[in-house]
Design a protein around this motif. Structure first.
Motif, PDB file in Angstrom:
ATOM      1  N   ALA A  93       0.832  -1.202   0.000  1.00 38.39           N
ATOM      2  CA  ALA A  93       0.000   0.000   0.000  1.00 38.39           C
ATOM      3  C   ALA A  93       0.870   1.256   0.000  1.00 38.39           C
ATOM      4  O   ALA A  93       0.532   2.254  -0.651  1.00 38.39           O
ATOM      5  N   LYS A  94       1.983   1.204   0.702  1.00 38.26           N
ATOM      6  CA  LYS A  94       2.891   2.353   0.724  1.00 38.26           C
ATOM      7  C   LYS A  94       3.474   2.600  -0.665  1.00 38.26           C
ATOM      8  O   LYS A  94       3.539   3.748  -1.130  1.00 38.26           O
ATOM      9  N   ARG A  95       3.883   1.532  -1.334  1.00 37.39           N
ATOM     10  CA  ARG A  95       4.439   1.691  -2.681  1.00 37.39           C
ATOM     11  C   ARG A  95       3.393   2.267  -3.635  1.00 37.39           C
ATOM     12  O   ARG A  95       3.708   3.116  -4.475  1.00 37.39           O
ATOM     13  N   ALA A  96       2.153   1.820  -3.507  1.00 35.66           N
ATOM     14  CA  ALA A  96       1.096   2.326  -4.378  1.00 35.66           C
ATOM     15  C   ALA A  96       0.863   3.811  -4.142  1.00 35.66           C
ATOM     16  O   ALA A  96       0.726   4.595  -5.100  1.00 35.66           O
ATOM     17  N   ALA A  97       0.823   4.223  -2.877  1.00 34.15           N
ATOM     18  CA  ALA A  97       0.604   5.633  -2.554  1.00 34.15           C
ATOM     19  C   ALA A  97       1.761   6.492  -3.056  1.00 34.15           C
ATOM     20  O   ALA A  97       1.548   7.592  -3.593  1.00 34.15           O
ATOM     21  N   ALA A 210      -7.286  12.847 -12.182  1.00 26.92           N
ATOM     22  CA  ALA A 210      -6.053  12.157 -12.576  1.00 26.92           C
ATOM     23  C   ALA A 210      -5.668  11.119 -11.531  1.00 26.92           C
ATOM     24  O   ALA A 210      -5.211  10.017 -11.874  1.00 26.92           O
ATOM     25  N   ALA A 211      -5.835  11.462 -10.256  1.00 22.14           N
ATOM     26  CA  ALA A 211      -5.509  10.513  -9.188  1.00 22.14           C
ATOM     27  C   ALA A 211      -6.436   9.303  -9.239  1.00 22.14           C
ATOM     28  O   ALA A 211      -5.991   8.153  -9.130  1.00 22.14           O
ATOM     29  N   LEU A 212      -7.737   9.550  -9.415  1.00 20.87           N
ATOM     30  CA  LEU A 212      -8.694   8.450  -9.490  1.00 20.87           C
ATOM     31  C   LEU A 212      -8.419   7.584 -10.711  1.00 20.87           C
ATOM     32  O   LEU A 212      -8.473   6.344 -10.645  1.00 20.87           O
ATOM     33  N   ARG A 213      -8.090   8.224 -11.817  1.00 20.44           N
ATOM     34  CA  ARG A 213      -7.805   7.488 -13.059  1.00 20.44           C
ATOM     35  C   ARG A 213      -6.537   6.649 -12.912  1.00 20.44           C
ATOM     36  O   ARG A 213      -6.479   5.495 -13.363  1.00 20.44           O
ATOM     37  N   TRP A 214      -5.522   7.216 -12.258  1.00 18.61           N
ATOM     38  CA  TRP A 214      -4.275   6.460 -12.062  1.00 18.61           C
ATOM     39  C   TRP A 214      -4.524   5.245 -11.181  1.00 18.61           C
ATOM     40  O   TRP A 214      -4.046   4.136 -11.485  1.00 18.61           O
ATOM     41  N   GLY A 219      -2.934   1.662 -10.999  1.00 22.15           N
ATOM     42  CA  GLY A 219      -2.841   1.120  -9.654  1.00 22.15           C
ATOM     43  C   GLY A 219      -2.750  -0.386  -9.561  1.00 22.15           C
ATOM     44  O   GLY A 219      -2.009  -0.911  -8.709  1.00 22.15           O
ATOM     45  N   PRO A 220      -3.476  -1.155 -10.403  1.00 24.57           N
ATOM     46  CA  PRO A 220      -3.374  -2.611 -10.304  1.00 24.57           C
ATOM     47  C   PRO A 220      -1.952  -3.149 -10.428  1.00 24.57           C
ATOM     48  O   PRO A 220      -1.648  -4.219  -9.889  1.00 24.57           O
ATOM     49  N   GLU A 221      -1.065  -2.441 -11.122  1.00 22.59           N
ATOM     50  CA  GLU A 221       0.331  -2.870 -11.197  1.00 22.59           C
ATOM     51  C   GLU A 221       0.990  -2.818  -9.821  1.00 22.59           C
ATOM     52  O   GLU A 221       1.994  -3.496  -9.577  1.00 22.59           O
ATOM     53  N   HIS A 259     -10.762   6.447  -1.229  1.00 21.17           N
ATOM     54  CA  HIS A 259     -10.293   5.290  -0.477  1.00 21.17           C
ATOM     55  C   HIS A 259      -9.792   4.242  -1.462  1.00 21.17           C
ATOM     56  O   HIS A 259     -10.455   3.956  -2.467  1.00 21.17           O
ATOM     57  N   PHE A 260      -8.610   3.678  -1.187  1.00 18.79           N
ATOM     58  CA  PHE A 260      -8.193   2.539  -1.994  1.00 18.79           C
ATOM     59  C   PHE A 260      -7.603   1.444  -1.111  1.00 18.79           C
ATOM     60  O   PHE A 260      -7.177   1.706   0.007  1.00 18.79           O
ATOM     61  N   GLN A 261      -7.630   0.242  -1.635  1.00 19.67           N
ATOM     62  CA  GLN A 261      -7.013  -0.874  -0.914  1.00 19.67           C
ATOM     63  C   GLN A 261      -6.249  -1.744  -1.886  1.00 19.67           C
ATOM     64  O   GLN A 261      -6.524  -1.773  -3.088  1.00 19.67           O
ATOM     65  N   VAL A 262      -5.258  -2.450  -1.351  1.00 17.09           N
ATOM     66  CA  VAL A 262      -4.414  -3.314  -2.174  1.00 17.09           C
ATOM     67  C   VAL A 262      -4.677  -4.776  -1.821  1.00 17.09           C
ATOM     68  O   VAL A 262      -5.311  -5.091  -0.818  1.00 17.09           O
ATOM     69  N   THR A 263      -4.177  -5.651  -2.664  1.00 16.41           N
ATOM     70  CA  THR A 263      -4.367  -7.079  -2.451  1.00 16.41           C
ATOM     71  C   THR A 263      -3.572  -7.552  -1.244  1.00 16.41           C
ATOM     72  O   THR A 263      -2.628  -6.893  -0.799  1.00 16.41           O
ATOM     73  N   GLU A 264      -3.926  -8.726  -0.757  1.00 16.51           N
ATOM     74  CA  GLU A 264      -3.214  -9.296   0.396  1.00 16.51           C
ATOM     75  C   GLU A 264      -1.843  -9.791  -0.033  1.00 16.51           C
ATOM     76  O   GLU A 264      -1.645 -10.209  -1.155  1.00 16.51           O
TER      77      GLU A 264
END
Length: 264
Positions: A93-97, A210-214, A219-221, A259-264
């Motif tokens: 999650a930190k890397r994504a942010a 732009a943030a929502l689109r990214w 973001g899935p990457e 709000h966003f969340q990442v995979t486990e």
């Protein structure tokens, strides 16, 4: 009864504050400390020490702190989130942010992306009130970007002191998913009495979009699998994607943050 109440409140707000409170009471009793100011100082010292220690021990529980003193493109909106130990996430999650903030800074030079509530440092399933999730390190809230009354882009500025509750109201005639609902048990507060106290800044649709689109497309990457924002805002910002969802009518409104969340 009072001890249990204070312990419960501090634990709910900070996760480790309740333990620090009990430890402070024990030390005060052993040291025969009776002055309230001294007892408070003991508690604050213990709490500060526990908070500092949490930053070093949380990685053993799969979480890392977002820096409270960062000066890059990703920063925490208020010291309050650090003081309450609500700035912990998984490394993914930190890397994504961080990647999100870099991308927005590249597209809109000088832009700082602000972080709101993250998670507590320890224990999956421990609730981060008033959120219904934010209990496993994988969730993170991002503040909106704004323009002032003249349309000038603002940096590191949000309409509310904590980044929440300054809602972007839907346009007249917009179909609302919860319009016919009247739930008794709900966190979907409208906070109408507060709205007049916030500055009349405009949502910066370019940067927020732009943030929502990214998050939806890039973001899935980085493991981003789910994004919550109110449907009327997703429509307004022109972002349609399976990962962009409505959080439900019992959860808090999401037209004051992403709000966003990442995979486990």
């Amino acid at each position: 009864m009072r001890i249990a109440l204070v312990f419960s409140l501090l634990t709910a707000l900070t996760q480790i504050g309740g333990v620090s409170y009990l430890a402070g009471r024990w030390l005060a009793h052993r040291g025969e400390i009776t002055r309230r100011s001294t007892r408070l100082a003991v508690f604050l010292l213990l709490y500060a020490s526990a908070t500092t220690t949490a930053s070093f021990t949380a990685p053993f529980f799969g979480r890392v702190p977002l820096s409270c003193f960062g000066d890059g493109s990703l920063q925490i909106q208020s010291p309050l989130y650090c003081a309450l130990n609500r700035n912990f996430v998984t490394m993914e999650a930190k890397r994504a942010a961080e990647a999100l903030s870099v991308a927005i800074d590249l597209e809109f030079p000088g832009t700082i992306t602000l972080v709101l509530d993250a998670n507590f440092p320890f224990l999956d399933g421990f609730p981060l009130l008033p959120h219904l999730s934010h209990d496993d390190g994988r969730k993170l809230d991002i503040a909106f970007y704004y323009r002032d009354e003249k349309g000038t882009p603002l940096n590191r500025a949000v309409r509310s002191p904590i980044g929440y509750f300054a809602f972007e109201e839907p346009a007249p005639g917009t179909q609302l998913p919860c319009a016919e609902r009247d739930d008794l048990l709900t966190l979907r507060w409208n906070m109408g009495f507060l709205q007049g106290f916030f500055p009349a800044w405009m949502l910066d649709e370019a940067r927020t979009g732009a943030a929502l689109r990214w998050l939806a497309l890039e973001g899935p990457e980085f493991g981003v699998e789910r994004i919550f924002i109110e449907p009327h805002l997703a429509q307004r910002l022109g972002v349609v994607h399976p990962n962009v969802r409505f959080q439900g009518c019992r959860a808090a409104r999401h037209d004051d943050h992403i709000h966003f969340q990442v995979t486990e």
